[in-house]
Design a protein around this motif. Structure first.
Motif, PDB file in Angstrom:
ATOM      1  N   MET A 142       0.821  -1.203   0.000  1.00  0.00           N
ATOM      2  CA  MET A 142       0.000   0.000   0.000  1.00  0.00           C
ATOM      3  C   MET A 142       0.859   1.259   0.000  1.00  0.00           C
ATOM      4  SD  MET A 142      -2.704   1.384   2.852  1.00  0.00           S
ATOM      5  CE  MET A 142      -1.398   2.203   3.768  1.00  0.00           C
ATOM      6  N   GLY A 143       0.351   2.289  -0.632  1.00  0.00           N
ATOM      7  CA  GLY A 143       1.016   3.587  -0.629  1.00  0.00           C
ATOM      8  C   GLY A 143       0.049   4.638  -1.135  1.00  0.00           C
ATOM      9  N   ILE A 144       0.600   5.733  -1.603  1.00  0.00           N
ATOM     10  CA  ILE A 144      -0.214   6.795  -2.189  1.00  0.00           C
ATOM     11  C   ILE A 144       0.343   7.141  -3.556  1.00  0.00           C
ATOM     12  CG2 ILE A 144      -0.832   7.772   0.051  1.00  0.00           C
ATOM     13  CD1 ILE A 144       1.211  10.034  -0.567  1.00  0.00           C
ATOM     14  N   ILE A 145      -0.425   7.914  -4.316  1.00  0.00           N
ATOM     15  CA  ILE A 145       0.095   8.472  -5.563  1.00  0.00           C
ATOM     16  C   ILE A 145       0.981   9.650  -5.199  1.00  0.00           C
ATOM     17  CG2 ILE A 145      -0.507   9.692  -7.678  1.00  0.00           C
ATOM     18  CD1 ILE A 145      -3.040   8.034  -7.817  1.00  0.00           C
ATOM     19  N   SER A 146       2.261   9.544  -5.542  1.00  0.00           N
ATOM     20  CA  SER A 146       3.230  10.585  -5.183  1.00  0.00           C
ATOM     21  C   SER A 146       3.299  11.690  -6.224  1.00  0.00           C
ATOM     22  CB  SER A 146       4.619   9.962  -5.002  1.00  0.00           C
ATOM     23  OG  SER A 146       4.575   8.898  -4.069  1.00  0.00           O
TER      24      SER A 146
END
Length: 385
Positions: free
Chosen positions: A202-206
């Protein structure tokens, strides 16, 4: 009579007060009901207590992962490489016996990656670098099924490829809307890192629209800090609804492992490439035969430009579409069919989207004057292997 009524009222008040005090010091009094458990047992066997199922966990992405994971596959490729017997490297052996034929052995080079099932007909999107030059491609589904895959076509300029398997009842991922994605949105990356098995990170759009990374010729990457490692290439980048946003393609790393800078090809690009490959076996793109250069502050000053957008035409292919239409080196391309050209990357993408054989109106700036040129679009030559 009045005294009796007062005595009754005081008694009721004291009783209510005692009840409220007891209720306050017993906070779980209301929870001690049989509604939360079931009593199972007989007179000869003690009753067993089964707790009720827990409520869904807040901030969990299990639903999104559950929707997308079945459609993400592991891809195993092998390539037969001929190698010579060690004696063939011995100069004395060669001197006396020459180099006889038929003394070569086969050695296999194996690699792994990921892919995404995008059609019930068995079409799978993956990266070109996962399957290029492979002699054998095997696909392993999340449910354990395996199948040999056939190559449909590749597009090295976007690092995308389409392969096909023949199995019934295939899970298919839902295509999302990458154009609606924003920086800060939560995303999940699904693939087979290092061959350990299907994994979700999981992460975010950077960042969005990353280009000039010199990874592919056509670049418009989604950047994410969701962990992407070796083996994740060709896997899915999904949103929190389980819809496909991109195909994981590359990472920036000095160690070979994830450092939080990964890149995915947007699903809009992947869909366009896939449809072209399925239709014709390769991607057909527009071409006008020019070389371009970015407008830097130094060039803007030397050309006495009052703008920093557009692309300087540095060279024109002789007898190419642009040359025949009158485009010259030094012209600044401002727009393609009314769409503004911001930089050279924008120019390349806009021209590539044009239909070969069709007419396109391109506005150029030449010696402080804007001019419209009508160009018959050619077909972009396929890259040499």
């Amino acid at each position: 009579m009045r005294r009796l009524w007062l005595l009754f009222a005081q008694t009721v008040t004291i009783a209510l007060a005692l009840y409220l005090v007891y209720y306050a010091v017993q906070p779980d009094f209301r929870l001690r009901r049989p509604a939360t458990v079931q009593q199972l047992g007989t007179a000869s066997q003690p009753a067993a207590t089964i707790e009720a199922a827990p409520a869904p966990t807040p901030n969990s992405f299990r639903s999104a992962a559950g929707r997308a994971m079945p459609a993400v596959v592991n891809i195993l490729t092998s390539k037969a490489v001929q190698r010579k017997h060690p004696l063939m490297r011995d100069p004395y052996f060669k001197r006396f016996f020459g180099e006889p034929d038929g003394e070569e052995e086969d050695d296999d080079q194996n690699s792994l990656g990921s892919g995404v099932i995008v059609s019930p007909d068995g079409y799978i999107l993956t990266n070109n670098h996962v399957v290029e030059a492979a002699d054998d491609i095997e696909v392993v589904l999340a449910d354990g099924r395996k199948a040999k895959a056939a190559m449909v076509g590749t597009d090295p300029e976007t690092d995308l490829a389409v392969i096909k398997i023949d199995l019934p009842k295939l899970p298919v991922i839902v295509l999302g809307h990458a154009e609606s994605a924003k920086v800060g949105d939560v995303v999940l990356a699904i693939g087979n890192p290092f061959g350990v098995g299907q994994t979700v990170t999981m992460g975010i759009i950077s960042a969005l629209g990353r280009n000039n990374l010199h990874i592919n010729h056509f670049e418009n990457f989604i950047q994410t800090d969701a962990a992407i490692n070796f083996g994740n290439s060709g896997g899915a980048l999904i949103d929190t609804n389980g819809n496909l946003l991109g195909i994981n393609s590359a990472i920036y790393s000095q160690t070979g492992g994830s450092v939080g800078i990964g890149f995915a090809i947007p699903v809009t690009t992947a869909k366009s490439v896939m449809e072209s490959i399925i239709k014709s076996g390769h991607v057909v793109r527009g071409w006008i035969g020019v070389e371009s250069q970015e407008i830097t502050p130094e060039l803007a000053k030397s050309f006495d430009l009052k703008r920093d957008s557009g692309a300087i035409i540095a060279g024109v292919v002789r007898n190419g579409p642009a040359d025949k239409a009158g485009m010259k080196p030094g012209d600044i391309l401002l727009s393609v069919d009314g769409k503004a050209v911001k930089d050279t990357n924008d120019m390349i993408n806009l021209i590539a989207q044009l239909e070969p054989g069709g007419k396109s109106t391109m506005r150029v700036l030449r010696k402080s004057r804007e001019t419209d040129l009508s160009i018959t679009v050619g077909q972009r030559p396929r890259p040499r292997k």
